[in-house]
Design an enzyme around this catalytic site. Structure first.
Site, short mmCIF file in Angstrom:
data_model
loop_
_atom_site.label_atom_id
_atom_site.label_comp_id
_atom_site.label_asym_id
_atom_site.label_seq_id
_atom_site.Cartn_x
_atom_site.Cartn_y
_atom_site.Cartn_z
N PHE A 151 0.82 -1.22 0.00
CA PHE A 151 0.00 0.00 0.00
C PHE A 151 0.85 1.27 0.00
O PHE A 151 0.40 2.32 0.42
CB PHE A 151 -0.93 0.00 1.22
N CYS A 262 -1.29 4.54 -9.84
CA CYS A 262 -2.16 3.55 -9.15
C CYS A 262 -3.64 3.86 -9.22
O CYS A 262 -4.40 3.11 -9.82
CB CYS A 262 -1.73 3.42 -7.70
C1 UDX Z 1 -1.86 5.55 -3.88
C2 UDX Z 1 -2.36 5.00 -2.53
O1 UDX Z 1 -2.46 6.05 -1.58
C3 UDX Z 1 -1.42 3.92 -2.04
O2 UDX Z 1 -1.91 3.35 -0.85
C4 UDX Z 1 -1.29 2.86 -3.11
O3 UDX Z 1 -0.36 1.87 -2.73
C5 UDX Z 1 -0.85 3.47 -4.43
O4 UDX Z 1 -1.74 4.51 -4.81
P1 UDX Z 1 0.05 7.28 -4.61
O5 UDX Z 1 -0.35 6.98 -6.02
O6 UDX Z 1 1.49 7.34 -4.27
O7 UDX Z 1 -0.60 6.20 -3.63
O8 UDX Z 1 -0.57 8.69 -4.27
P2 UDX Z 1 -1.58 9.31 -3.19
O9 UDX Z 1 -0.84 10.02 -2.15
O10 UDX Z 1 -2.59 8.33 -2.78
O11 UDX Z 1 -2.27 10.43 -4.10
C6 UDX Z 1 -2.99 10.06 -5.28
C7 UDX Z 1 -3.50 11.26 -6.01
O12 UDX Z 1 -4.62 11.80 -5.32
C8 UDX Z 1 -2.53 12.42 -6.18
O13 UDX Z 1 -2.64 12.91 -7.51
C9 UDX Z 1 -2.99 13.43 -5.16
O14 UDX Z 1 -2.67 14.74 -5.54
C10 UDX Z 1 -4.49 13.20 -5.17
N1 UDX Z 1 -5.19 13.60 -3.93
C11 UDX Z 1 -4.88 12.98 -2.76
C12 UDX Z 1 -6.19 14.56 -3.97
O15 UDX Z 1 -6.49 15.11 -5.03
N2 UDX Z 1 -6.86 14.87 -2.82
C13 UDX Z 1 -6.58 14.27 -1.63
O16 UDX Z 1 -7.24 14.61 -0.64
C14 UDX Z 1 -5.56 13.30 -1.60
#
Ligand code: UDX
Length: 439
Positions: A151, A262
């Site tokens: 994760f 992801c």
């Molecule tokens: C995600 C999951 O969090 C992780 O557990 C999994 O293993 C892989 O996918 P990641 O892709 O590294 O991780 O990014 P994450 O921090 O989850 O952010 C994903 C996207 O959502 C980013 O583009 C971020 O900017 C966006 N986001 C996140 C929002 O737009 N609003 C939020 O409140 C949180």
């Protein structure tokens, strides 16, 4: 224990370092010669704070080595972790699992009957069963195959691997469970919840978690669409509902939406798999989650058009290219999406990012990459903040206001101090709210 980690991308490289740090003897296997060479030099090959430093320490400790192919040494491993990628296929929403099957083909001639094969890649539910059959066919014995989803988040990958919220292992034999309990013993002893489930559940956990996270973000972005026309403020709304512990305030930041390697791919793969299983309706709503997310990018471009008129030949600065700060990953990045939509409308698009510009140049040479932040503002008509890097939040608007013809900035992440930007002379617009106080 002695382990191999097969496939050293984001997941594999981080897992290899984490396992070595835990005290295991780790052999990393990577087929790409350039990547392999770089890893041997202590460079992961992507931007992840602290990872290269940790890599160098583990290599120096003698616990972590890298090689291209299996040999007698790697065959002696107690566990083989498979960490290869499962990208979206070109022709559909489904995930491409072919790298997993190739990894199994390579491993089979070397696999010892007592070793445990552990899949970590994110897969459509049912993939492990197919891999199990193939491995049994290739080896002539009943292999130990388990699933252990990962994760980790980019930007905090090593920390997430070493101190995850929970460890989930999918097993269907005692030997696999015992080996996984042993390899994760220090983490289990530190109190990290250890869930032993069946294999399909372990495969589904990751898809379910990412679908839930994507849903949370698109939920607040859907509220933002309403807030924009109703004169409400989606950030205040998020704060207000987030105090309800059942809802929680995490992953409720409204803005240009989610991207990365992801969330977008995993919700699409889940829809495709559910469809194959005859239960497509169950997650049909994820299509709308995806649509809401992509509409946020269009909304930013519509805001630019509403302010500047036709975008043809207008020079626009997009701040940020990575899908989130502390990452150089531009896969499915909202920032790049906005840049390309504006470009398609005829705009000249300048894009700045502290670390991700090389990836942009490879994918979209039509965008004008500018590494120097002050220079990036030169002669542009408007600015869009699309990735909330610290340098943008800390930027003194007075130093750049004179360079922006229309002194317009759109805050796509709701992170700017609106008053100070307005005070410096900017007109500030933001997603999910009608900004007051603009001249
Ligand atoms: C995600 C999951 O969090 C992780 O557990 C999994 O293993 C892989 O996918 P990641 O892709 O590294 O991780 O990014 P994450 O921090 O989850 O952010 C994903 C996207 O959502 C980013 O583009 C971020 O900017 C966006 N986001 C996140 C929002 O737009 N609003 C939020 O409140 C949180």
């Amino acid at each position: 224990m002695k382990i191999t980690v097969i496939g050293l991308g984001y997941l594999g490289a981080t897992h290899a370092v984490a396992m070595s740090k835990t005290g295991h003897q780790v052999i990393g296997l990577e087929k790409n010669p350039a990547k392999l060479e770089s890893l041997k030099q202590g460079k992961a090959g992507f931007f992840e704070p602290g990872l290269d430093e940790a890599l160098a320490v583990e290599i120096a400790s003698g616990r972590l080595t890298f090689q291209a192919d299996h040999d007698e040494n790697s065959a002696a491993a107690d566990l083989h972790f498979i960490c290869v990628g499962t990208p979206q296929t070109k022709e559909s929403l489904a995930a491409d699992t072919s790298y997993l099957f190739s990894a199994i083909e390579d491993l089979a001639p070397h696999l010892k009957p007592e070793s445990v094969v552990v899949g970590k890649s994110t897969v459509p539910v049912g993939t492990a069963a197919a891999l199990h059959s193939r491995l049994a066919e290739l080896t002539g014995f009943e292999p130990h195959l388990a699933w252990n989803p990962e994760f980790l988040r980019e930007g905090t990958a090593l920390e997430d691997s070493l101190r995850p919220d929970r460890l989930v292992v999918g097993v269907n034999d005692e030997r696999s469970e015992a080996a996984l309990r042993e390899v994760f013993a220090p983490m289990i002893a530190s109190g990290i919840p250890f869930l032993v489930v069946d294999i399909p559940t372990a495969e589904l956990v990751k898809a379910a978690a990412n679908a839930f996270l994507a849903t949370k973000i698109s939920f607040i972005n859907a509220m933002a669409e309403i807030a924009e026309v109703a004169g409400a403020d989606a950030s205040q709304l998020a704060e207000a509902i987030g105090y309800d512990e059942r809802i929680g305030n995490k992953f409720l930041r409204n803005g240009v939406g989610f991207g990365g390697g992801c969330l977008p791919k995993d919700i699409r793969a889940l829809m495709a798999r559910a469809e194959e299983l005859g239960v497509g309706q169950s997650v049909a709503y994820l299509k709308e989650i995806d649509n809401i997310n992509l509409r946020r990018r269009e909304r930013v471009v519509a805001m630019l058009e509403a302010e500047l008129g036709n975008l043809s030949k207008k020079r626009i600065l997009v701040l940020g290219a990575a899908f989130k700060p502390d990452s150089d990953d531009v896969r499915d990045s909202p920032a790049l999406g906005i840049a390309m939509l504006a470009y398609a409308k005829g705009a000249e698009v300048v894009i700045h990012d502290p670390v991700a510009l090389p990836g942009v140049a490879l994918k979209h040479p039509e965008l004008i990459g500018q590494q120097d932040l002050e220079k990036a503002f030169s002669d542009v008509e408007a600015v869009v903040l699309a990735t909330e890097w610290r340098e943008y939040r800390q930027l003194d608007p007075a130093t750049v206001v004179g360079k922006v013809a229309n002194a317009l900035i759109i805050d796509g992440r709701n992170v700017l101090d609106i008053n100070s930007w307005q005070h410096a002379g900017f007109k500030v617009l933001a997603l999910g709210k009608n900004v007051k106080g603009n001249k």
